[in-house]
Design a protein around this motif. Sequence first.
Motif, PDB file in Angstrom:
ATOM      1  N   ALA A   1      69.926 -73.076  55.678  1.00 12.48           N
ATOM      2  CA  ALA A   1      71.264 -73.522  56.481  1.00 12.48           C
ATOM      3  C   ALA A   1      72.559 -72.836  56.082  1.00 12.48           C
ATOM      4  CB  ALA A   1      71.348 -74.753  56.752  1.00 12.48           C
ATOM      5  N   GLY A   2      72.569 -72.830  54.513  1.00 12.99           N
ATOM      6  CA  GLY A   2      74.059 -72.471  54.011  1.00 12.99           C
ATOM      7  C   GLY A   2      74.002 -70.895  53.953  1.00 12.99           C
ATOM      8  N   VAL A   3      73.044 -70.108  53.713  1.00 15.48           N
ATOM      9  CA  VAL A   3      72.977 -68.582  53.912  1.00 15.48           C
ATOM     10  C   VAL A   3      73.059 -68.264  55.158  1.00 15.48           C
ATOM     11  CG1 VAL A   3      71.380 -66.596  53.286  1.00 15.48           C
ATOM     12  CG2 VAL A   3      71.337 -68.354  51.851  1.00 15.48           C
ATOM     13  N   ALA A   4      72.522 -68.970  56.251  1.00 14.69           N
ATOM     14  CA  ALA A   4      72.954 -68.561  57.531  1.00 14.69           C
ATOM     15  C   ALA A   4      74.212 -68.888  57.950  1.00 14.69           C
ATOM     16  CB  ALA A   4      71.928 -69.305  58.519  1.00 14.69           C
ATOM     17  N   TYR A   5      74.895 -69.692  57.555  1.00 15.40           N
ATOM     18  CA  TYR A   5      75.971 -70.071  57.651  1.00 15.40           C
ATOM     19  C   TYR A   5      77.200 -68.985  57.014  1.00 15.40           C
ATOM     20  CZ  TYR A   5      80.885 -72.270  57.795  1.00 15.40           C
ATOM     21  OH  TYR A   5      82.241 -72.356  58.091  1.00 15.40           O
ATOM     22  N   LEU A   6      76.833 -68.664  55.941  1.00 18.96           N
ATOM     23  CA  LEU A   6      77.776 -67.709  55.221  1.00 18.96           C
ATOM     24  C   LEU A   6      77.578 -66.313  55.698  1.00 18.96           C
ATOM     25  CD1 LEU A   6      77.352 -68.871  51.429  1.00 18.96           C
ATOM     26  CD2 LEU A   6      79.380 -69.349  53.030  1.00 18.96           C
ATOM     27  N   ALA A   7      76.565 -66.143  56.467  1.00 22.08           N
ATOM     28  CA  ALA A   7      76.198 -64.631  56.899  1.00 22.08           C
ATOM     29  C   ALA A   7      76.966 -64.835  58.129  1.00 22.08           C
ATOM     30  CB  ALA A   7      74.590 -64.383  57.267  1.00 22.08           C
ATOM     31  N   PHE A   8      77.022 -65.610  58.981  1.00 19.78           N
ATOM     32  CA  PHE A   8      77.606 -65.884  60.248  1.00 19.78           C
ATOM     33  C   PHE A   8      79.202 -65.752  60.033  1.00 19.78           C
ATOM     34  CE2 PHE A   8      80.411 -68.955  62.440  1.00 19.78           C
ATOM     35  CZ  PHE A   8      80.378 -68.483  63.845  1.00 19.78           C
ATOM     36  N   ALA A   9      79.701 -66.468  58.769  1.00 21.27           N
ATOM     37  CA  ALA A   9      81.161 -66.365  58.529  1.00 21.27           C
ATOM     38  C   ALA A   9      81.635 -64.946  58.068  1.00 21.27           C
ATOM     39  CB  ALA A   9      81.351 -67.404  57.390  1.00 21.27           C
ATOM     40  N   THR A  10      80.729 -64.181  57.337  1.00 20.39           N
ATOM     41  CA  THR A  10      81.218 -63.095  56.665  1.00 20.39           C
ATOM     42  C   THR A  10      80.868 -61.883  57.199  1.00 20.39           C
ATOM     43  OG1 THR A  10      79.150 -63.182  55.337  1.00 20.39           O
ATOM     44  CG2 THR A  10      81.076 -63.770  54.551  1.00 20.39           C
ATOM     45  N   HIS A  11      79.753 -62.226  58.285  1.00 21.47           N
ATOM     46  CA  HIS A  11      79.200 -60.878  59.180  1.00 21.47           C
ATOM     47  C   HIS A  11      78.573 -59.934  58.270  1.00 21.47           C
ATOM     48  CE1 HIS A  11      81.839 -61.176  62.927  1.00 21.47           C
ATOM     49  NE2 HIS A  11      81.157 -62.259  62.870  1.00 21.47           N
ATOM     50  N   ALA A  12      77.960 -60.375  57.261  1.00 20.46           N
ATOM     51  CA  ALA A  12      77.135 -59.442  56.227  1.00 20.46           C
ATOM     52  C   ALA A  12      75.935 -59.043  57.179  1.00 20.46           C
ATOM     53  CB  ALA A  12      76.485 -60.509  55.345  1.00 20.46           C
ATOM     54  N   THR A  13      76.099 -57.758  56.971  1.00 19.49           N
ATOM     55  CA  THR A  13      75.339 -56.746  57.967  1.00 19.49           C
ATOM     56  C   THR A  13      74.115 -56.014  57.078  1.00 19.49           C
ATOM     57  OG1 THR A  13      76.975 -56.370  59.255  1.00 19.49           O
ATOM     58  CG2 THR A  13      75.094 -54.752  59.349  1.00 19.49           C
ATOM     59  N   PRO A  14      72.911 -55.919  57.514  1.00 17.58           N
ATOM     60  CA  PRO A  14      71.829 -55.419  57.094  1.00 17.58           C
ATOM     61  C   PRO A  14      71.942 -53.867  57.036  1.00 17.58           C
ATOM     62  CG  PRO A  14      70.749 -57.031  58.512  1.00 17.58           C
ATOM     63  CD  PRO A  14      72.532 -56.823  58.774  1.00 17.58           C
ATOM     64  N   TYR A  15      71.213 -53.295  55.970  1.00 17.99           N
ATOM     65  CA  TYR A  15      71.410 -51.531  55.954  1.00 17.99           C
ATOM     66  C   TYR A  15      69.995 -51.026  56.438  1.00 17.99           C
ATOM     67  CZ  TYR A  15      76.291 -51.427  53.971  1.00 17.99           C
ATOM     68  OH  TYR A  15      77.505 -51.552  53.668  1.00 17.99           O
TER      69      TYR A  15
ATOM     70  N   SER B   1      68.486 -48.729  54.823  1.00 15.89           N
ATOM     71  CA  SER B   1      67.918 -48.344  53.706  1.00 15.89           C
ATOM     72  C   SER B   1      67.062 -49.796  52.903  1.00 15.89           C
ATOM     73  CB  SER B   1      68.825 -47.480  52.544  1.00 15.89           C
ATOM     74  OG  SER B   1      69.743 -48.572  52.313  1.00 15.89           O
ATOM     75  N   GLY B   2      67.459 -50.875  53.521  1.00 15.00           N
ATOM     76  CA  GLY B   2      67.111 -51.926  53.020  1.00 15.00           C
ATOM     77  C   GLY B   2      68.006 -52.615  51.875  1.00 15.00           C
ATOM     78  N   TYR B   3      68.894 -51.735  51.438  1.00 14.24           N
ATOM     79  CA  TYR B   3      69.930 -52.240  50.332  1.00 14.24           C
ATOM     80  C   TYR B   3      71.219 -51.812  50.596  1.00 14.24           C
ATOM     81  CZ  TYR B   3      69.214 -47.870  48.269  1.00 14.24           C
ATOM     82  OH  TYR B   3      69.117 -46.311  48.064  1.00 14.24           O
ATOM     83  N   PRO B   4      72.175 -52.561  50.128  1.00  9.43           N
ATOM     84  CA  PRO B   4      72.334 -53.708  49.658  1.00  9.43           C
ATOM     85  C   PRO B   4      71.707 -54.802  50.473  1.00  9.43           C
ATOM     86  CG  PRO B   4      74.631 -53.044  50.220  1.00  9.43           C
ATOM     87  CD  PRO B   4      73.709 -51.659  50.367  1.00  9.43           C
ATOM     88  N   SER B   5      71.209 -55.662  50.009  1.00  6.52           N
ATOM     89  CA  SER B   5      70.825 -56.978  51.011  1.00  6.52           C
ATOM     90  C   SER B   5      71.652 -57.691  51.554  1.00  6.52           C
ATOM     91  CB  SER B   5      69.695 -57.941  50.004  1.00  6.52           C
ATOM     92  OG  SER B   5      70.487 -58.511  49.144  1.00  6.52           O
ATOM     93  N   VAL B   6      71.676 -58.496  52.671  1.00  9.34           N
ATOM     94  CA  VAL B   6      72.565 -59.330  53.197  1.00  9.34           C
ATOM     95  C   VAL B   6      72.969 -60.406  51.972  1.00  9.34           C
ATOM     96  CG1 VAL B   6      72.773 -61.217  54.839  1.00  9.34           C
ATOM     97  CG2 VAL B   6      71.871 -59.131  55.591  1.00  9.34           C
ATOM     98  N   LEU B   7      72.015 -60.976  51.541  1.00  8.51           N
ATOM     99  CA  LEU B   7      72.467 -61.989  50.380  1.00  8.51           C
ATOM    100  C   LEU B   7      73.518 -61.426  49.344  1.00  8.51           C
ATOM    101  CD1 LEU B   7      71.842 -65.069  49.416  1.00  8.51           C
ATOM    102  CD2 LEU B   7      69.929 -63.902  47.999  1.00  8.51           C
ATOM    103  N   SER B   8      73.136 -60.096  49.044  1.00  9.11           N
ATOM    104  CA  SER B   8      74.279 -59.418  48.092  1.00  9.11           C
ATOM    105  C   SER B   8      75.540 -59.340  48.513  1.00  9.11           C
ATOM    106  CB  SER B   8      73.362 -57.950  47.492  1.00  9.11           C
ATOM    107  OG  SER B   8      74.402 -57.191  46.898  1.00  9.11           O
ATOM    108  N   GLU B   9      75.708 -58.931  49.915  1.00 12.37           N
ATOM    109  CA  GLU B   9      76.621 -58.891  50.721  1.00 12.37           C
ATOM    110  C   GLU B   9      77.550 -60.101  50.596  1.00 12.37           C
ATOM    111  OE1 GLU B   9      77.112 -55.570  53.787  1.00 12.37           O
ATOM    112  OE2 GLU B   9      75.181 -56.466  54.120  1.00 12.37           O
ATOM    113  N   ILE B  10      76.887 -61.277  51.093  1.00 10.91           N
ATOM    114  CA  ILE B  10      77.623 -62.573  50.894  1.00 10.91           C
ATOM    115  C   ILE B  10      78.054 -63.025  49.784  1.00 10.91           C
ATOM    116  CG2 ILE B  10      77.105 -64.914  51.220  1.00 10.91           C
ATOM    117  CD1 ILE B  10      74.742 -64.203  53.478  1.00 10.91           C
ATOM    118  N   ALA B  11      77.245 -62.470  48.700  1.00  7.66           N
ATOM    119  CA  ALA B  11      77.807 -62.962  47.285  1.00  7.66           C
ATOM    120  C   ALA B  11      78.942 -62.119  46.692  1.00  7.66           C
ATOM    121  CB  ALA B  11      76.504 -62.753  46.401  1.00  7.66           C
TER     122      ALA B  11
END
Length: 784
Positions: free
Chosen positions: A282-296, A298-308
């Motif tokens: 739930a926390g990671v999904a909410y932060l992805a929603f808040a930051t609009h972290a986008t997958p690449y 090539s597979g990297y950088p990861s969404v979790l990396s962008e959120i961080a």
Amino acid sequence: MSPAPESIGYALKRLFLGRPLITDKLKSERLSNPVALGVLSPDAISSTAYGTEEVLVELLPYAGLAAFALLLPITGVILVILVLVAASYRQVVMAYTRAGGSYIVARENFGPRVAQIAAAALLIDYIVTVAVQAAAGTVAVVSAIPSLGPYSLEITVGVVLLMCYANLRGLREAGRPFAMPTYFFVIMLVLMIVVGVIREIFWGLPQYDATHLVGAVDVHQGNGLVMGATILVVLRAFANGGSSLTGVEAISNTVSSFRKPEGLNARKVLTVMAVILAFLLAGVAYLAFATHATPYQSGYPSVLSEIARAVFGHGAIGQILYVMLQVATAAILYTGANTSFNGFPALTNFVAEDRFLPRQLTKRGHRLVFSNGIIVLAVLSVALLVATGGSVNALVPFYAIGVFTGFSMAGYGMTKHHLTQRESGWRYKLAINLSAGILSTIVVAIFAVAKFTEGAWLVVVVFPLLVFVLMRLNREYRAEAAILEEFRSEHAEPVNYARHRVIVLVNSVDLAVLEALRYGRGLRGDSLTAVHFMIDAEASARLRKRWDHFQIETPLKIIDCPDRRVARAAQRYVADLTAEYSNTGVTVLLPRRSYAPLLGRVLHDRTADKVSRAISRLPHAAATIVPYDVQSQIRQTYPDMWEEKFARRIERFQNRLTREEDEAVQQAEHPTPPPNIVAVSGLIAGHRSTIEGKVIEVTQEESRSERKREDGSSVRAILVEVGDSSGTMRIRFTPGRGGDDVQAGQVLRVSGKARQSGNRPVHMLDPDYSIIEPAPGSPADKGR
């Protein structure tokens, strides 16, 4: 006489894998709840590193920025499934405390054949888990160090091979070292979520411009909710997000590893794991929603990396926290991949014991691990990685079908269990398990349909094929068992042939043939004949000349073999011999020259193996290969040859390697008795004494006056050889006076009167005994 030297192959294995472990070391460590949580949950908890990203990968190309709004309800549905599945497995760990999880549940409730559906699901799950977790771990690494990105596949394959090697050496997933990555990751991710939520509430988090990121996945530009987010797209995104629930079943697969009461402790740990997983998802999904972290792409950088990056910022402290999170992510993902190297071999051992997989998968190797299972897992997972290019997104369609099929089988199995047992509160429990089973089946159907063109078709095809293969192997084993039972009933009494003919097949005159002839004369058959099948007339003439030159008494028969099919010619010749006279038995001896493995393959073919297989198909005929070590004779005759000097150096090196192993074996076979116990060497005939030692050998004594049970089977005396550090002694149990539960490898405490007859060593007859330690690896040992 010195023992035979170990082979060079064994010496290399010894250098590669280390000292072999004595079977006594096969002890299962009981885990405390905190350690168990860290050791058994990395597969599940680590999926939060890529679960949210996989949802966005499917949504963004069709739903545009609306994907971030759809992400939260999809995550909510996944959390509902998590609650149901965790509640279902809470019932499983209480009812089935033996390792095996959904396979054991299905087998106990539906029988071993239906259980192969669960077995196939779990086997696929373990293979894909290694690939997905290792690939995702590499994504965490290259997200922090982008320059390594082009080598992602090589890094992932190297990590898998390293895990294979470590597990072949006997790596044990137990204790604090394997719990640390899980706790490290949870702490870092909780820190990121808490900091991120606080920043979003009070100051607002920075947002990525998903439509202008170079290298990001395509983002639909229209009104996504209307234009692109069709039902199929949403279902595909949901199916991808279902990969977040992988590993929930891991605790049920290893309930026996918990401290007593196993079921209650496993239930507590499972509940805590599910709560942590739900919070992180739930926390990671909410932060992805808040930051609009986008997958690449090539597979990297990861969404979790962008959120961080967005949460921690780019300051010095933020950089340190970011690197720590990436290290924690890589560590837990690689640890999660390694869990399969314990689970897969254990599962294949269970399935092989039920005779649905080859028996080789039940054997423990050099370091007391199921080496064959480890190697099979590594080969299949590496092949899968190479086929998909090590892409997590390409691997996910293979993933959740197996996972959710296992969930379904566990839910339905527990439903049957509650209907059969009708224990207290069974209706409530049945509702939970049946709901989890039905919902998991729906998810499997969604995966099969929505992800069919993206790779799920392969699992849809492979899954039933694997179940068919398991059934086919079982049918073969059952056929062998039926033939064995028929053989036992038809051949209860020994066959006494009126004539026994011994045949030695020869192709040249050498030491191996002379040894086979000597062995053949020792069989005392009615006739001994040497037979040569002629392929080359000139070579056969030279053979006859050498035979006469060495004045070999055994007659030589040369038979023409115009089609050069020696095995078929030998089979036909032996068949004619057995048919010529009734009640005739034929033994065929096949000389084999034993060289070093590589040299032997160069110098000699494998004709003896082919001939022995052909003859073994005939009734009243037996083929025996008589090996002869040519190298040992060469060493004795020509000790000054350079090759032999080198061979002796290798032999001395090999013996040094195994000296400590021999000492360990001696200690294991002859343990030192406690101070209050008499040593075997101290027994005095006529005195009652108590000894303690390890069972080395158990034999049923042949007797002409055997009693018969009601079913016609024999009741035989049991001879047991027990040893301690001072020596060995023999114990004899007369029929009906005990010894039936004695097995090799046990440690016995024996009390009785020592006896001695003539020159025979001191022994005991029908003593009192108790089993101090079960045989390593026995059910009693596993259950301790």
